[in-house]
Design a protein around this motif. Structure first.
Motif, PDB file in Angstrom:
ATOM      1  N   VAL A  83      -0.519   2.929   5.117  1.00  0.00           N
ATOM      2  CA  VAL A  83       0.326   2.565   3.978  1.00  0.00           C
ATOM      3  C   VAL A  83       1.727   2.158   4.435  1.00  0.00           C
TER       4      VAL A  83
ATOM      5  N   ALA B 215       0.859  -1.190   0.000  1.00  0.00           N
ATOM      6  CA  ALA B 215       0.000   0.000   0.000  1.00  0.00           C
ATOM      7  C   ALA B 215       0.892   1.236   0.000  1.00  0.00           C
TER       8      ALA B 215
ATOM      9  N   ARG C 278      -5.221  -4.074   2.178  1.00  0.00           N
ATOM     10  CA  ARG C 278      -3.762  -4.236   2.187  1.00  0.00           C
ATOM     11  C   ARG C 278      -3.360  -5.489   2.941  1.00  0.00           C
TER      12      ARG C 278
END
Length: 236
Positions: free
Chosen positions: A203, A32, A183
């Motif tokens: 992320v 991600a 993710r």
């Protein structure tokens, strides 16, 4: 980590106006990545070049080892590079179910029923409203529908362009929890956002764009840990 999306030296613009100035960007398999930047930084132009909507002036776009530079957007979709565009872009006069089924028109058609069930499991409200016209949904429900439609195409990489725009704080929390779940499930995600803090929380790496160029790439902790970087590129 093996690279899934590789962008090298990408230049593009409109007419004689250059927007992208030699952009380099990589997203690995199952990774991600956040692409951050203010309005006008060039994020949406980069998305549209990656997805075959605009042709680049120069540079390369490789996906899954194949050269997709300047490829037609249908070929990009067939390869599994799927964008959920800013503004949702649902079909308001079609039902929720019809919108979802259209997501599998080019890719994922053979497993459409299974993917539809997965979308309904992720978004139970869409199941409840499956026969309802998409244009009558709330903003949050329309965003769920747009993401569900993208997942129907069995993406190898899902690009989410400003998905939190216009959503209530509670729905934003739900959205970022979903991104984290995708993710964790192994789906590669490129998150294009102005919501800095929550994006960096879900992320693995981040890029910051400014004036059509990448000004920073690295770990979220590096970006958040530098007062100079935060002030210069994020305004925080």
């Amino acid at each position: 980590m093996k690279a899934l999306l590789e962008i090298k030296g990408l230049q593009a613009g409109y007419g004689a106006v250059e927007v992208l100035r030699g952009v380099d960007l990589v997203v690995g398999e199952g990774e991600a990545v956040a692409l951050l930047g203010s309005n006008g930084a060039g994020k949406s132009t980069l998305n549209n070049v990656m997805c075959g909507i605009f042709r680049p002036w120069s540079g390369r776009v490789r996906f899954g080892g194949a050269d997709l530079t300047g490829a037609h957007y249908r070929e990009v979709v067939k390869a599994g590079l799927i964008q959920v565009p800013e503004g949702r872009r649902i079909f308001p006069d079609l039902s929720v179910l019809e919108n979802l089924e259209l997501g599998a028109f080019t890719r994922g058609r053979a497993r459409r029923s299974a993917n539809l069930e997965r979308a309904f499991e992720l978004f139970p409200r869409l199941r409840e409203r499956s026969r309802q016209l998409a244009g009558t949904l709330s903003g949050g429900e329309q965003q769920m529908l747009a993401i569900g439609r993208g997942l129907m195409a069995e993406p190898r990489l899902l690009i989410l362009d400003e998905p939190s725009l216009g959503l209530s704080p509670l729905l934003v929390e739900e959205l970022f929890a979903l991104i984290r779940s995708l993710r964790d499930g192994g789906l590669a995600v490129l998150l294009v956002e102005q919501n800095v803090a929550q994006s960096l929380d879900v992320v693995d790496r981040a890029y910051v764009m400014e004036n059509g160029a990448i000004r920073f790439s690295g770990l979220p902790s590096e970006l958040l840990g530098s007062d100079e970087l935060r002030r210069a590129y994020l305004g925080v």
